[in-house]
Design an enzyme around this catalytic site. Structure first.
Site, PDB file in Angstrom:
ATOM      1  N   ASP A 138      39.693  34.362  41.167  1.00 26.72           N
ATOM      2  CA  ASP A 138      38.517  34.403  40.303  1.00 26.72           C
ATOM      3  C   ASP A 138      38.926  34.607  38.850  1.00 26.72           C
ATOM      4  O   ASP A 138      40.052  35.038  38.550  1.00 26.72           O
ATOM      5  CB  ASP A 138      37.603  35.563  40.715  1.00 26.72           C
ATOM      6  CG  ASP A 138      36.862  35.285  42.010  1.00 26.72           C
ATOM      7  OD1 ASP A 138      36.813  34.114  42.416  1.00 26.72           O
ATOM      8  OD2 ASP A 138      36.344  36.248  42.599  1.00 26.72           O
ATOM      9  N   LYS A 144      33.737  32.064  38.858  1.00 34.12           N
ATOM     10  CA  LYS A 144      32.394  31.755  38.372  1.00 34.12           C
ATOM     11  C   LYS A 144      32.151  32.524  37.087  1.00 34.12           C
ATOM     12  O   LYS A 144      32.524  33.686  36.967  1.00 34.12           O
ATOM     13  CB  LYS A 144      31.340  32.137  39.415  1.00 34.12           C
ATOM     14  CG  LYS A 144      31.548  31.438  40.755  1.00 34.12           C
ATOM     15  CD  LYS A 144      30.640  32.013  41.815  1.00 34.12           C
ATOM     16  CE  LYS A 144      30.870  31.320  43.156  1.00 34.12           C
ATOM     17  NZ  LYS A 144      32.246  31.506  43.658  1.00 34.12           N
ATOM     18  N   MET A 201      27.650  43.192  36.693  1.00 35.07           N
ATOM     19  CA  MET A 201      27.071  41.927  36.223  1.00 35.07           C
ATOM     20  C   MET A 201      25.690  42.137  35.616  1.00 35.07           C
ATOM     21  O   MET A 201      24.747  41.385  35.872  1.00 35.07           O
ATOM     22  CB  MET A 201      27.004  40.922  37.389  1.00 35.07           C
ATOM     23  CG  MET A 201      28.360  40.567  37.957  1.00 35.07           C
ATOM     24  SD  MET A 201      28.280  39.567  39.458  1.00 35.07           S
ATOM     25  CE  MET A 201      27.840  40.822  40.673  1.00 35.07           C
TER      26      MET A 201
END
Length: 471
Positions: A247, A269, A382
């Site tokens: 990632d 992502k 996040m």
């Protein structure tokens, strides 16, 4: 080469130790682990040796050393603080062409004790030929960290299969390829995870079809960024990978620890950016493993905490691919620790809750009423893009607008920044923080100024900038 490195079988053989103190006890511990029959000549015994002598595990045969005690002895060790006595023991042994060791007196040693990494029956010995024992010990400590504890069990199983492999594979080159595949493949992983019966089946399957290698998927948590927080097991697996899917959250310093010839594929992502769909990542994992490769899925933090690790392993289960999980230090634990913010504290918070600010569009919303309760810590992953909504919802549901908050940007990394303020300022703080960032809401943030220890100067600058009028 000053000494010939050999491994001696001293099981049930008599070994004489002259001396009964703590130094002698350390040598006796090694001798007993190797199965020697320990005999001691000493005026007194230390507490540890007294207990061993009382239980019959060693023999105290004399209080004074005499050279006749060397009769029938396999080797001798002098471990007293009497230099003349030690020299006499060495002289008597040398005259009899017997191996002798005088502790901490290298010239009077016909054999020396190396530093040992014990993964019995696999044993690694390191020696500096008596010139730099501390250096040898430091090297042993490094090897202890690199060599898995299960190597001994792996070696024992290999020994049980050795005759069978030799009967089935007539050429040495075939046997070498067989064991290389076993020690670098699924067999090794199964032993590491405690699946011994599965490991035995794998050895038999590879023996029936040596060219049919079965792949596996290993889910590894890389931690929040500092390579020092990567687990030992994580490092070992990364060094054995054929291919690594990683990632964006995995730091460059950690990627540098991946085996040099392993393929690396970024499947990360990022918000508002083109990214590989989760379904495609799942398909790649399965496809690569079916090619017989050891596939490491490297994820920031812990793969089971907001990392979709469970979804990826469900795909492995459906495809019948063997897998294992190596947990990592999650951002809420790592970043707050490096910021000097305890997640719980008797005076400020009796619980901590981990939530994500990025929920599924078709899923249930957060229970803001329970999250707004005071005297608990919220660690929000996040959450920077929705910091305004988080702040307003918490205040609307009863959390005090003056509740302390921190935004930890790039936590545990060299450029870590910690911005502090109040809950009503959360959106403005989040907009200024470098990413990835963790939001922390709760009274424990009060402790940041007192307990901050990592990159203190950078954090101080962050605190000062956060005090600027945000109105």
């Amino acid at each position: 080469m000053d000494y010939l490195p050999i491994f001696a079988d001293i099981r049930n053989k008599p070994v004489l130790i002259v001396g009964g103190g703590d130094v002698a006890a350390r040598k006796i511990d090694l001798l007993r682990r190797a199965g020697a029959r320990v005999q001691i000549a000493a005026r007194t015994l230390c507490e540890e040796l007294t207990a061993l002598e009382s239980s019959g595990e060693i023999s105290w045969i004399a209080q004074e050393y005499q050279n006749a005690l060397l009769d029938g002895v396999y080797l001798v060790i002098a471990a007293t603080d009497d230099g003349e006595l030690n020299a006499r023991v060495y002289h008597d042994a040398t005259e009899r062409q017997m191996l002798a060791n005088v502790v901490d007196d290298q010239p009077k040693c016909s054999f020396i004790f190396p530093s040992i990494v014990d993964r019995s029956p696999l044993v690694v010995a390191i020696s500096s030929s008596g010139t730099a024992p501390v250096l040898a010990r430091l090297l042993r400590e490094k090897l202890e960290a690199l060599l898995p504890a299960n190597l001994g069990q792996m070696a024992e199983l290999a020994g049980q299969w050795r005759t069978k492999v030799k009967q089935r594979l007539g050429k040495m080159s075939q046997r070498r390829r067989y064991w290389e595949a076993a020690f670098n493949g699924l067999f090794a992983s199964q032993v590491a995870s405690g699946n011994i019966e599965g490991a035995k089946r794998t050895l038999d399957q590879q023996l029936d079809d040596p060219d049919a290698g079965e792949g596996e998927i290993i889910l590894v948590g890389a931690g929040p960024g500092d390579p020092g927080l990567l687990t030992l097991r994580g490092l070992q697996v990364m060094q054995q990978a054929d291919v690594v899917l990683y990632d964006h959250l995995v730091s460059d310093e950690i990627l540098d620890l991946v085996r040099r010839d392993a393929d690396r594929i970024c499947v990360g992502k990022r918000a508002n950016a083109h990214s590989i769909p989760q379904e495609e990542t799942n398909r790649m994992l399965v496809s690569l493993a079916k090619q017989g490769k050891r596939v490491v899925r490297l994820k920031g933090g812990d793969p089971f905490i907001f990392g979709r690790g469970g979804e990826e392993l469900q795909a492995a289960v459906e495809a019948g691919i063997p897998f294992q999980v190596v947990p990592g230090v999650t951002a809420a634990a790592g970043a707050t620790a490096y910021a000097g913010i305890p997640l719980t504290h008797r005076d400020y918070a009796q619980s901590a809750t981990f939530i994500t600010g990025h929920c599924r569009a078709d899923g249930e919303g957060l229970d803001w009423a329970s999250l707004a309760v005071s005297r608990q810590t919220l660690a929000i992953y996040m959450g920077t893009m929705k910091a305004g909504e988080i702040s307003s919802q918490l205040i609307a549901h009863g959390r005090d607008a003056q509740t302390p908050v921190a935004v930890i940007g790039r936590g545990t990394r060299q450029d870590q920044q910690v911005l502090t303020g109040t809950l009503e300022e959360l959106e403005a703080l989040a907009q200024r923080a470098p990413t990835p960032a963790l939001l922390v809401v709760g009274e424990v943030v009060h402790l940041h100024q007192q307990l901050a220890w990592f990159q203190h100067s950078a954090q101080q600058a962050g605190r000062e900038s956060a005090v600027v009028n945000l109105a």
